[in-house]
Design a protein around this motif. Structure first.
Motif, short mmCIF file in Angstrom:
data_model
loop_
_atom_site.label_atom_id
_atom_site.label_comp_id
_atom_site.label_asym_id
_atom_site.label_seq_id
_atom_site.Cartn_x
_atom_site.Cartn_y
_atom_site.Cartn_z
N VAL A 32 1.08 -1.26 -0.14
CA VAL A 32 -0.23 -0.07 0.25
C VAL A 32 1.14 1.22 -0.12
O VAL A 32 0.61 2.48 -0.98
CB VAL A 32 -1.07 -0.08 1.54
CG1 VAL A 32 -1.93 1.23 1.18
CG2 VAL A 32 -2.03 -1.40 1.27
N PHE A 33 2.08 1.04 0.49
CA PHE A 33 2.99 2.42 0.41
C PHE A 33 2.85 3.09 -0.40
O PHE A 33 3.51 3.23 -1.05
CB PHE A 33 4.03 2.20 1.59
CG PHE A 33 5.01 3.25 1.49
CD1 PHE A 33 4.36 4.20 2.60
CD2 PHE A 33 6.21 3.23 0.74
CE1 PHE A 33 5.60 4.90 2.42
CE2 PHE A 33 6.91 4.39 1.28
CZ PHE A 33 7.14 5.37 1.92
N GLY A 34 3.65 1.91 -1.56
CA GLY A 34 4.38 1.23 -2.28
C GLY A 34 4.01 2.17 -3.65
O GLY A 34 4.57 3.42 -4.49
N VAL A 35 2.35 2.23 -3.60
CA VAL A 35 1.46 2.55 -5.17
C VAL A 35 1.22 4.28 -4.53
O VAL A 35 1.05 5.04 -5.14
CB VAL A 35 0.13 1.72 -4.71
CG1 VAL A 35 -0.82 2.75 -6.31
CG2 VAL A 35 1.11 0.62 -5.31
N LEU A 36 0.46 3.98 -2.61
CA LEU A 36 -0.48 5.80 -2.26
C LEU A 36 0.59 6.23 -1.63
O LEU A 36 0.17 7.40 -1.10
CB LEU A 36 -0.89 4.67 -1.56
CG LEU A 36 -2.57 4.53 -1.62
CD1 LEU A 36 -3.63 3.69 -0.53
CD2 LEU A 36 -3.16 5.08 -3.13
N ARG A 37 1.68 5.63 -1.51
CA ARG A 37 2.58 6.87 -0.25
C ARG A 37 1.84 6.95 1.08
O ARG A 37 2.43 8.18 1.93
CB ARG A 37 2.99 8.68 -1.33
CG ARG A 37 3.26 8.09 -2.56
CD ARG A 37 4.71 7.43 -2.69
NE ARG A 37 5.09 7.87 -4.31
CZ ARG A 37 5.19 6.34 -5.14
NH1 ARG A 37 4.56 5.36 -5.03
NH2 ARG A 37 5.96 7.13 -6.26
N LEU A 38 1.68 5.97 1.37
CA LEU A 38 1.26 5.99 2.70
C LEU A 38 1.21 4.74 3.42
O LEU A 38 1.33 3.03 2.86
CB LEU A 38 -0.60 5.70 2.19
CG LEU A 38 -1.77 5.47 3.38
CD1 LEU A 38 -2.02 7.08 4.37
CD2 LEU A 38 -2.79 5.31 2.99
N ALA A 177 5.72 0.91 -12.22
CA ALA A 177 5.91 2.32 -12.36
C ALA A 177 5.16 3.42 -12.04
O ALA A 177 5.65 4.45 -11.74
CB ALA A 177 5.73 2.41 -13.59
N ALA A 178 3.67 2.37 -11.29
CA ALA A 178 2.64 3.53 -10.50
C ALA A 178 4.10 3.52 -9.19
O ALA A 178 3.76 5.00 -8.74
CB ALA A 178 1.85 2.94 -9.66
N ALA A 179 4.78 2.79 -8.45
CA ALA A 179 5.91 3.14 -8.20
C ALA A 179 6.85 3.98 -7.50
O ALA A 179 6.98 4.78 -6.33
CB ALA A 179 6.29 2.03 -6.77
N ARG A 244 11.78 0.40 -0.63
CA ARG A 244 11.63 -0.56 -1.64
C ARG A 244 10.91 -1.67 -0.75
O ARG A 244 11.00 -1.86 0.77
CB ARG A 244 12.96 -1.37 -2.50
CG ARG A 244 13.69 -0.18 -3.57
CD ARG A 244 14.98 -1.06 -4.23
NE ARG A 244 15.58 -0.63 -4.78
CZ ARG A 244 16.22 -0.56 -5.98
NH1 ARG A 244 16.63 -2.49 -5.19
NH2 ARG A 244 16.31 -0.37 -6.70
N LEU A 245 10.42 -2.51 -1.83
CA LEU A 245 9.39 -3.85 -0.99
C LEU A 245 10.05 -5.06 -0.34
O LEU A 245 10.06 -5.33 0.24
CB LEU A 245 8.58 -4.13 -2.32
CG LEU A 245 7.26 -5.73 -1.46
CD1 LEU A 245 5.95 -4.02 -0.82
CD2 LEU A 245 6.26 -5.69 -2.18
N TRP A 246 11.07 -5.60 -0.76
CA TRP A 246 12.37 -6.17 -0.46
C TRP A 246 12.82 -6.23 0.40
O TRP A 246 13.16 -6.97 1.29
CB TRP A 246 13.15 -6.78 -1.94
CG TRP A 246 14.59 -5.99 -2.47
CD1 TRP A 246 14.27 -5.10 -3.24
CD2 TRP A 246 15.73 -5.93 -1.24
NE1 TRP A 246 15.11 -4.41 -3.10
CE2 TRP A 246 16.13 -5.02 -2.51
CE3 TRP A 246 16.18 -6.43 -0.51
CZ2 TRP A 246 17.23 -4.43 -2.25
CZ3 TRP A 246 17.65 -6.70 -0.23
CH2 TRP A 246 18.21 -5.71 -0.90
#
Length: 305
Positions: A32-38, A177-179, A244-246
């Motif tokens: 969720v943070f990656g896409v919404l910056r939340l 790409a959105a992230a 980053r997610l990882w």
């Protein structure tokens, strides 16, 4: 007894199981943070909703598989409603506004759970149907709980499937790409609502898995269920590197593993100091590596998936 001497095989096995659970939570938060910056502080309440579902279905006599299936449904519905009714109308607002909103949602859900829970004048609902997964089996003299094995397997499989999704599918590439740059991605034809919906759905599925595992480990569900775990995981995400997610996943695993090891190493009468020791360790890491323990030393935020 020294700290090193306390690191027996049993402590390490338990720590790996806890680290796997926290890694799943970190990925759910990171998506969720990656896409919404939340940073969604209400993630623990999504897990709580799933845990209460397991407790109520257990009380109603449902089969275990049916309770788990309903747990998945509830976490998806709660996550979807949270995104559609709260986060979507506030997407154009500042990150501070959205962050405060997640606190408000978290306390709202917690109080709703409290109102439902006290209907019988007691707080806490037992989830007996999944208790059998908490039994231990002996492997080379070490007691390994079934739920720890499940946690590790679910974590590895989930992260593997997620990696394939992000690197080999169209929607996964759109999420990456959105992230990286949400505004530019939208200009290039990425459908924002679709990407966000997929991220929220995947995060909800991980929340359901976490709800099942934590409920097996702690079968008495209360309104503050998973709250402490969420705070610890959020700290772990920052320690690992939130960019980053990882790295977020590694941070979640690292703080879970460290918590398990320190808890096993401390004398029984000193475990009350566990949070203090863990957070002192976190402060030390951040003083040395402010960008995150597993970050590549960048100061700017470039990728999040």
């Amino acid at each position: 007894m020294s700290f090193v001497a306390a690191l027996d095989a049993q402590t390490v096995v338990d720590a790996i199981g806890l680290g796997a659970v926290y890694a799943l939570m970190a990925v759910g938060i990171g998506l969720v943070f990656g896409v919404l910056r939340l940073v969604n502080f209400a993630y623990g309440q999504i897990v709580m909703a799933g845990a209460y579902t397991l407790a109520f279905t257990s009380e109603a006599g449902w089969p275990t598989w049916a309770g788990i299936a309903m747990c998945v449904v509830v976490t998806v519905v709660v996550s979807g409603a949270m995104d559609r009714l709260v986060f979507r109308p506030l997407r154009t607002q500042s990150p501070a506004v959205m962050l405060v909103t997640t606190f408000a949602v978290a306390f709202l859900l917690q109080n709703v759970a409290l109102l439902i829970d006290v209907r019988d004048d007691t707080i806490g609902e037992p989830a007996a149907s999944v208790a059998s997964l908490n039994r231990a089996i002996t492997v080379w003299g070490v007691e390994v709980r079934k739920v720890s094995i499940v946690a590790v397997v679910v974590a590895v499989v989930s992260l593997g499937l997620l990696a394939l999704l992000l690197t080999r599918t169209r929607i996964g590439l759109q999420m990456r790409a959105a992230a990286t740059d949400f505004g530019t991605a939208r200009l290039l034809g990425v459908r924002a609502n679709t990407v966000i919906t997929v991220a929220v759905l995947l995060s909800a599925l991980l929340a359901a898995a976490v709800a099942v595992i934590l409920t097996v480990q702690n079968p008495l569900v209360t309104p503050d269920f998973a709250l402490r775990d969420t705070i610890v995981v959020l700290v772990g995400v920052v320690v690992g590197g939130i960019d980053r997610l990882w790295t977020a996943m590694l941070g979640g695993f690292a703080i879970g593993f460290a918590t398990g090891v320190i808890n096993g190493a401390l004398p029984t009468d000193k475990t009350v100091f566990l949070p203090s020791v863990v957070f002192l360790l976190v402060i030390g890491v951040l003083l040395v590596r402010p960008a995150g323990l597993f970050a590549r030393g960048r100061t700017g935020v470039v990728e999040r998936l």
